[in-house]
Motif scaffolding. Structure first.
Motif, PDB file in Angstrom:
ATOM      1  N   LEU A 121       0.858  -1.182   0.000  1.00 28.00           N
ATOM      2  CA  LEU A 121       0.000   0.000   0.000  1.00 28.00           C
ATOM      3  C   LEU A 121       0.891   1.228   0.000  1.00 28.00           C
ATOM      4  N   HIS A 122       0.607   2.135  -0.921  1.00 24.28           N
ATOM      5  CA  HIS A 122       1.334   3.408  -0.972  1.00 24.28           C
ATOM      6  C   HIS A 122       0.349   4.458  -1.470  1.00 24.28           C
ATOM      7  N   SER A 123       0.066   5.408  -0.606  1.00 24.80           N
ATOM      8  CA  SER A 123      -0.945   6.419  -0.900  1.00 24.80           C
ATOM      9  C   SER A 123      -0.453   7.790  -0.455  1.00 24.80           C
ATOM     10  N   ARG A 124      -0.877   8.808  -1.186  1.00 20.27           N
ATOM     11  CA  ARG A 124      -0.563  10.186  -0.802  1.00 20.27           C
ATOM     12  C   ARG A 124      -1.864  10.987  -0.845  1.00 20.27           C
ATOM     13  N   THR A 125      -2.173  11.633   0.252  1.00 19.90           N
ATOM     14  CA  THR A 125      -3.363  12.488   0.333  1.00 19.90           C
ATOM     15  C   THR A 125      -2.903  13.909   0.608  1.00 19.90           C
ATOM     16  N   THR A 126      -3.372  14.825  -0.210  1.00 15.49           N
ATOM     17  CA  THR A 126      -3.001  16.233  -0.069  1.00 15.49           C
ATOM     18  C   THR A 126      -4.268  17.068   0.005  1.00 15.49           C
ATOM     19  N   VAL A 127      -4.303  17.972   0.970  1.00 13.81           N
ATOM     20  CA  VAL A 127      -5.383  18.937   1.062  1.00 13.81           C
ATOM     21  C   VAL A 127      -4.770  20.291   0.766  1.00 13.81           C
ATOM     22  N   ASP A 128      -5.257  20.918  -0.297  1.00 12.57           N
ATOM     23  CA  ASP A 128      -4.704  22.192  -0.732  1.00 12.57           C
ATOM     24  C   ASP A 128      -5.857  23.158  -0.990  1.00 12.57           C
ATOM     25  N   ASN A 129      -5.956  24.179  -0.135  1.00 12.17           N
ATOM     26  CA  ASN A 129      -7.018  25.188  -0.243  1.00 12.17           C
ATOM     27  C   ASN A 129      -8.408  24.566  -0.327  1.00 12.17           C
ATOM     28  N   GLY A 130      -8.659  23.599   0.542  1.00 15.14           N
ATOM     29  CA  GLY A 130      -9.994  23.015   0.644  1.00 15.14           C
ATOM     30  C   GLY A 130     -10.294  21.901  -0.333  1.00 15.14           C
ATOM     31  N   VAL A 131      -9.342  21.540  -1.185  1.00 15.51           N
ATOM     32  CA  VAL A 131      -9.541  20.438  -2.130  1.00 15.51           C
ATOM     33  C   VAL A 131      -8.625  19.292  -1.725  1.00 15.51           C
ATOM     34  N   ALA A 132      -9.220  18.128  -1.455  1.00 21.10           N
ATOM     35  CA  ALA A 132      -8.456  16.949  -1.074  1.00 21.10           C
ATOM     36  C   ALA A 132      -8.182  16.104  -2.321  1.00 21.10           C
ATOM     37  N   SER A 133      -6.927  15.661  -2.456  1.00 23.07           N
ATOM     38  CA  SER A 133      -6.528  14.774  -3.549  1.00 23.07           C
ATOM     39  C   SER A 133      -6.070  13.458  -2.947  1.00 23.07           C
ATOM     40  N   PHE A 134      -6.680  12.375  -3.383  1.00 18.91           N
ATOM     41  CA  PHE A 134      -6.371  11.033  -2.896  1.00 18.91           C
ATOM     42  C   PHE A 134      -5.660  10.291  -4.024  1.00 18.91           C
ATOM     43  N   ALA A 135      -4.354  10.086  -3.889  1.00 22.72           N
ATOM     44  CA  ALA A 135      -3.550   9.450  -4.933  1.00 22.72           C
ATOM     45  C   ALA A 135      -3.157   8.042  -4.506  1.00 22.72           C
ATOM     46  N   CYS A 136      -3.517   7.062  -5.315  1.00 25.49           N
ATOM     47  CA  CYS A 136      -3.162   5.670  -5.052  1.00 25.49           C
ATOM     48  C   CYS A 136      -1.935   5.335  -5.896  1.00 25.49           C
ATOM     49  N   ILE A 137      -0.814   5.185  -5.239  1.00 30.94           N
ATOM     50  CA  ILE A 137       0.446   4.918  -5.937  1.00 30.94           C
ATOM     51  C   ILE A 137       0.658   3.415  -6.101  1.00 30.94           C
ATOM     52  N   ALA A 138       0.328   2.626  -5.073  1.00 29.25           N
ATOM     53  CA  ALA A 138       0.466   1.170  -5.144  1.00 29.25           C
ATOM     54  C   ALA A 138      -0.500   0.527  -4.163  1.00 29.25           C
ATOM     55  N   SER A 139      -1.024  -0.638  -4.533  1.00 37.85           N
ATOM     56  CA  SER A 139      -1.901  -1.396  -3.649  1.00 37.85           C
ATOM     57  C   SER A 139      -1.908  -2.851  -4.112  1.00 37.85           C
ATOM     58  N   SER A 140      -1.788  -3.758  -3.175  1.00 36.41           N
ATOM     59  CA  SER A 140      -1.787  -5.180  -3.522  1.00 36.41           C
ATOM     60  C   SER A 140      -3.109  -5.631  -4.120  1.00 36.41           C
ATOM     61  N   SER A 141      -4.187  -4.906  -3.858  1.00 34.60           N
ATOM     62  CA  SER A 141      -5.501  -5.267  -4.401  1.00 34.60           C
ATOM     63  C   SER A 141      -5.809  -4.560  -5.724  1.00 34.60           C
ATOM     64  N   GLY A 142      -4.949  -3.603  -6.098  1.00 32.14           N
ATOM     65  CA  GLY A 142      -5.207  -2.828  -7.309  1.00 32.14           C
ATOM     66  C   GLY A 142      -5.977  -1.546  -7.042  1.00 32.14           C
ATOM     67  N   GLN A 143      -6.436  -1.368  -5.801  1.00 35.87           N
ATOM     68  CA  GLN A 143      -7.159  -0.158  -5.419  1.00 35.87           C
ATOM     69  C   GLN A 143      -6.776   0.253  -4.009  1.00 35.87           C
ATOM     70  N   LYS A 171      -4.079   6.301 -10.184  1.00 39.05           N
ATOM     71  CA  LYS A 171      -5.108   7.341 -10.356  1.00 39.05           C
ATOM     72  C   LYS A 171      -5.173   8.236  -9.126  1.00 39.05           C
ATOM     73  N   THR A 172      -5.787   9.402  -9.312  1.00 34.95           N
ATOM     74  CA  THR A 172      -6.019  10.360  -8.232  1.00 34.95           C
ATOM     75  C   THR A 172      -7.452  10.838  -8.309  1.00 34.95           C
ATOM     76  N   GLU A 173      -8.119  10.870  -7.182  1.00 34.87           N
ATOM     77  CA  GLU A 173      -9.483  11.426  -7.089  1.00 34.87           C
ATOM     78  C   GLU A 173      -9.418  12.693  -6.248  1.00 34.87           C
ATOM     79  N   GLN A 174     -10.181  13.691  -6.650  1.00 36.68           N
ATOM     80  CA  GLN A 174     -10.242  14.935  -5.894  1.00 36.68           C
ATOM     81  C   GLN A 174     -11.630  15.131  -5.309  1.00 36.68           C
ATOM     82  N   MET A 175     -11.659  15.785  -4.148  1.00 32.99           N
ATOM     83  CA  MET A 175     -12.920  16.029  -3.464  1.00 32.99           C
ATOM     84  C   MET A 175     -12.845  17.397  -2.797  1.00 32.99           C
ATOM     85  N   ALA A 176     -13.811  18.237  -3.094  1.00 34.76           N
ATOM     86  CA  ALA A 176     -13.862  19.573  -2.490  1.00 34.76           C
ATOM     87  C   ALA A 176     -14.989  19.628  -1.465  1.00 34.76           C
ATOM     88  N   GLY A 177     -14.938  20.617  -0.617  1.00 34.84           N
ATOM     89  CA  GLY A 177     -16.024  20.853   0.326  1.00 34.84           C
ATOM     90  C   GLY A 177     -15.994  19.990   1.573  1.00 34.84           C
TER      91      GLY A 177
END
Length: 114
Positions: A36-58, A88-94
């Protein structure tokens, strides 16, 4: 004197433009391989969830109320659940200020380790 005033104004303007950002990285390795390798960044109210590696593919994320702790059950339901494919990376605001999150290679109902 004018140069000092102009320089001071430039510094104040740069400080006003400074953006707030917060990054957390989760990395779990087994036998030298990322499970599992993940990076989550919150920048000015927008969260980015980046999946770099996962044994399950997600990477499976739980986004929690700020009143919840990641290491114990919470009385409040997760705000969001999302699965992000490797690469992939998913973004979420609010999201509310101070929200918590956890990530795992498999879907979980709570963040604490079982």
């Amino acid at each position: 004197m004018r140069i000092a005033v102009v320089a001071s104004l430039c510094i104040v303007m740069l400080a006003a433009c400074q953006q707030s950002s917060n990054t957390s990285v989760t990395r779990i390795r087994a036998n030298g391989v990322d499970t599992l390798h993940s990076r989550t960044t919150v920048d000015n109210g927008v969260a980015s969830f980046a999946c770099i590696a996962s044994s399950s593919g997600q990477c499976h994320y739980l986004v929690l109320d700020a009143r919840c702790a990641k290491d114990k059950d919470c009385a409040y339901p997760p705000l969001h659940r999302l699965a992000v494919a490797v690469g992939k990376t998913e973004q979420m605001a609010g999201l509310p200020a101070g929200f918590q999150h956890c990530v795992s290679a498999v879907q979980k109902e709570q963040c604490h380790r079982e």
